[in-house]
Write a protein that holds these residues in place. Structure first.
Motif, PDB file in Angstrom:
ATOM      1  N   UNK A 125       0.811  -1.216   0.000  1.00  0.00           N
ATOM      2  CA  UNK A 125       0.000   0.000   0.000  1.00  0.00           C
ATOM      3  C   UNK A 125       0.844   1.265   0.000  1.00  0.00           C
ATOM      4  N   UNK A 126       2.103   1.181   0.432  1.00  0.00           N
ATOM      5  CA  UNK A 126       2.946   2.380   0.530  1.00  0.00           C
ATOM      6  C   UNK A 126       3.190   3.040  -0.830  1.00  0.00           C
ATOM      7  N   UNK A 127       3.589   2.311  -1.893  1.00  0.00           N
ATOM      8  CA  UNK A 127       3.784   2.979  -3.189  1.00  0.00           C
ATOM      9  C   UNK A 127       2.495   3.560  -3.759  1.00  0.00           C
ATOM     10  N   UNK A 128       1.375   2.846  -3.583  1.00  0.00           N
ATOM     11  CA  UNK A 128       0.106   3.369  -4.067  1.00  0.00           C
ATOM     12  C   UNK A 128      -0.302   4.625  -3.305  1.00  0.00           C
ATOM     13  N   UNK A 129      -0.065   4.629  -1.997  1.00  0.00           N
ATOM     14  CA  UNK A 129      -0.376   5.808  -1.198  1.00  0.00           C
ATOM     15  C   UNK A 129       0.447   7.016  -1.665  1.00  0.00           C
ATOM     16  N   UNK A 130       1.738   6.776  -1.916  1.00  0.00           N
ATOM     17  CA  UNK A 130       2.610   7.858  -2.369  1.00  0.00           C
ATOM     18  C   UNK A 130       2.141   8.399  -3.713  1.00  0.00           C
ATOM     19  N   UNK A 131       1.759   7.510  -4.630  1.00  0.00           N
ATOM     20  CA  UNK A 131       1.288   7.949  -5.944  1.00  0.00           C
ATOM     21  C   UNK A 131       0.011   8.759  -5.815  1.00  0.00           C
ATOM     22  N   UNK A 132      -0.936   8.277  -5.026  1.00  0.00           N
ATOM     23  CA  UNK A 132      -2.208   8.983  -4.894  1.00  0.00           C
ATOM     24  C   UNK A 132      -2.034  10.329  -4.211  1.00  0.00           C
ATOM     25  N   UNK A 133      -1.134  10.423  -3.239  1.00  0.00           N
ATOM     26  CA  UNK A 133      -0.906  11.693  -2.554  1.00  0.00           C
ATOM     27  C   UNK A 133      -0.334  12.739  -3.509  1.00  0.00           C
ATOM     28  N   UNK A 134       0.546  12.311  -4.411  1.00  0.00           N
ATOM     29  CA  UNK A 134       1.133  13.270  -5.363  1.00  0.00           C
ATOM     30  C   UNK A 134       0.121  13.750  -6.390  1.00  0.00           C
ATOM     31  N   UNK A 135      -0.944  12.992  -6.621  1.00  0.00           N
ATOM     32  CA  UNK A 135      -1.931  13.359  -7.634  1.00  0.00           C
ATOM     33  C   UNK A 135      -3.186  13.993  -7.056  1.00  0.00           C
ATOM     34  N   UNK A 136      -3.339  13.995  -5.746  1.00  0.00           N
ATOM     35  CA  UNK A 136      -4.571  14.460  -5.110  1.00  0.00           C
ATOM     36  C   UNK A 136      -4.374  15.835  -4.499  1.00  0.00           C
ATOM     37  N   UNK A 137      -5.346  16.711  -4.698  1.00  0.00           N
ATOM     38  CA  UNK A 137      -5.293  18.036  -4.089  1.00  0.00           C
ATOM     39  C   UNK A 137      -5.622  17.956  -2.602  1.00  0.00           C
ATOM     40  N   UNK A 138      -5.057  18.878  -1.844  1.00  0.00           N
ATOM     41  CA  UNK A 138      -5.366  18.939  -0.416  1.00  0.00           C
ATOM     42  C   UNK A 138      -6.840  19.236  -0.192  1.00  0.00           C
ATOM     43  N   UNK A 139      -7.437  20.024  -1.085  1.00  0.00           N
ATOM     44  CA  UNK A 139      -8.856  20.366  -0.930  1.00  0.00           C
ATOM     45  C   UNK A 139      -9.739  19.129  -1.025  1.00  0.00           C
ATOM     46  N   UNK A 140      -9.378  18.184  -1.898  1.00  0.00           N
ATOM     47  CA  UNK A 140     -10.174  16.966  -2.019  1.00  0.00           C
ATOM     48  C   UNK A 140     -10.061  16.112  -0.762  1.00  0.00           C
ATOM     49  N   UNK A 141      -8.856  16.021  -0.212  1.00  0.00           N
ATOM     50  CA  UNK A 141      -8.677  15.256   1.026  1.00  0.00           C
ATOM     51  C   UNK A 141      -9.446  15.908   2.163  1.00  0.00           C
ATOM     52  N   UNK A 142      -9.370  17.245   2.238  1.00  0.00           N
ATOM     53  CA  UNK A 142     -10.098  17.952   3.290  1.00  0.00           C
ATOM     54  C   UNK A 142     -11.606  17.766   3.139  1.00  0.00           C
ATOM     55  N   UNK A 143     -12.087  17.692   1.912  1.00  0.00           N
ATOM     56  CA  UNK A 143     -13.522  17.486   1.692  1.00  0.00           C
ATOM     57  C   UNK A 143     -13.969  16.125   2.202  1.00  0.00           C
ATOM     58  N   UNK A 144     -13.186  15.097   1.915  1.00  0.00           N
ATOM     59  CA  UNK A 144     -13.548  13.752   2.377  1.00  0.00           C
ATOM     60  C   UNK A 144     -13.529  13.688   3.901  1.00  0.00           C
ATOM     61  N   UNK A 145     -12.525  14.297   4.524  1.00  0.00           N
ATOM     62  CA  UNK A 145     -12.472  14.296   5.986  1.00  0.00           C
ATOM     63  C   UNK A 145     -13.604  15.125   6.579  1.00  0.00           C
ATOM     64  N   UNK A 146     -13.994  16.210   5.889  1.00  0.00           N
ATOM     65  CA  UNK A 146     -15.117  17.009   6.378  1.00  0.00           C
ATOM     66  C   UNK A 146     -16.423  16.232   6.296  1.00  0.00           C
TER      67      UNK A 146
END
Length: 238
Positions: A125-146
């Motif tokens: 899961x570590x390489x996939x996590x790294x790839x997704x983090x580089x392609x995902x905006x912080x705003x999208x992550x904040x939206x999911x957590x909200x």
């Protein structure tokens, strides 16, 4: 091809581990927990295709290619099998660094019996996590957590994979639709010009697509459209 081969090898390795565990459990006299563990492994095998599709570049690529098809007004040309196959090969191309790391740190040690299934899932899961983090905006992550009413973690390493995956998919849809708009706009202009010319000539009974489709195909071939589309999609991954 590399993506399919790696997926098959990973599935085979997990299946072999699952098949070997009941015999080991019976010899050790602890069959109860291992039966549940084997059932969990077999369940995970069913979601491997979903993981490959939703946590890689496949989503963005296949949506853009589908929009190119709809821009022509030909909903079944090229066929779905062609678009999906091309998307898989392009996914393997863009994900080759991640796939090499998965093969080196997860698949090969798992096949050699050096690590267990739990450790393989953690390292995989570590390489996939790294790839997704580089392609995902912080705003999208904040939206999911909200949406989940959960505080946003302070460090990227603390982002949960179950919240990172939907944020990544949202970002992929946004980028794919942005690229799709750029692709659709020239085709829309051609349709408008053809419709205006037919209307001015009094040929209102002639469907505009009958005239615009050959023009679209000619223009797309002259500018080497498939090359430009693929360069734009692959270049969007940075």
């Amino acid at each position: 091809m590399r993506l399919k081969r790696l997926a098959f090898r990973l599935v085979a390795a997990i299946a072999a581990a699952a098949a070997a565990e009941p015999a080991l459990a019976q010899a050790a006299g602890v069959a109860g927990p291992d039966v549940a563990r084997t059932a969990l492994i077999l369940t995970l095998l069913a979601v491997v295709p979903a993981i490959i599709v939703s946590m890689t570049s496949f989503v963005r690529i296949v949506i853009v290619l589908a929009m190119v098809r709809h821009a022509f007004g030909m909903p079944e040309t090229p066929p779905n099998a062609v678009l999906v196959s091309l998307s898989l090969f392009l996914t393997a191309f863009t994900m080759s660094p991640v796939l090499n790391e998965l093969n080196r740190d997860t698949v090969q040690p798992l096949l050699a019996g050096k690590i267990g299934v739990e450790r393989a899932m953690e390292t995989g899961s570590a390489p996939l996590r790294k790839f997704m983090l580089t392609q995902t905006r912080d705003a999208d992550i904040e939206s999911i957590y909200a949406i989940s009413n959960t505080p946003v973690p302070e460090r990227p390493e603390e982002v949960e994979i179950l919240k990172l995956a939907p944020a990544f998919i949202l970002n992929e849809l946004r980028v794919a639709f942005t690229i799709g708009f750029v692709i659709l706009l020239p085709f829309l202009l051609i349709d408008l010009v053809v419709s205006s010319i037919l209307l001015s000539l009094g040929m209102m009974m002639v469907p505009p697509t009958t005239i615009s489709l050959p023009i679209k195909l000619l223009m797309f071939v002259l500018i080497d459209g498939w090359k430009l589309v693929l360069e734009g999609v692959l270049g969007s991954f940075g």
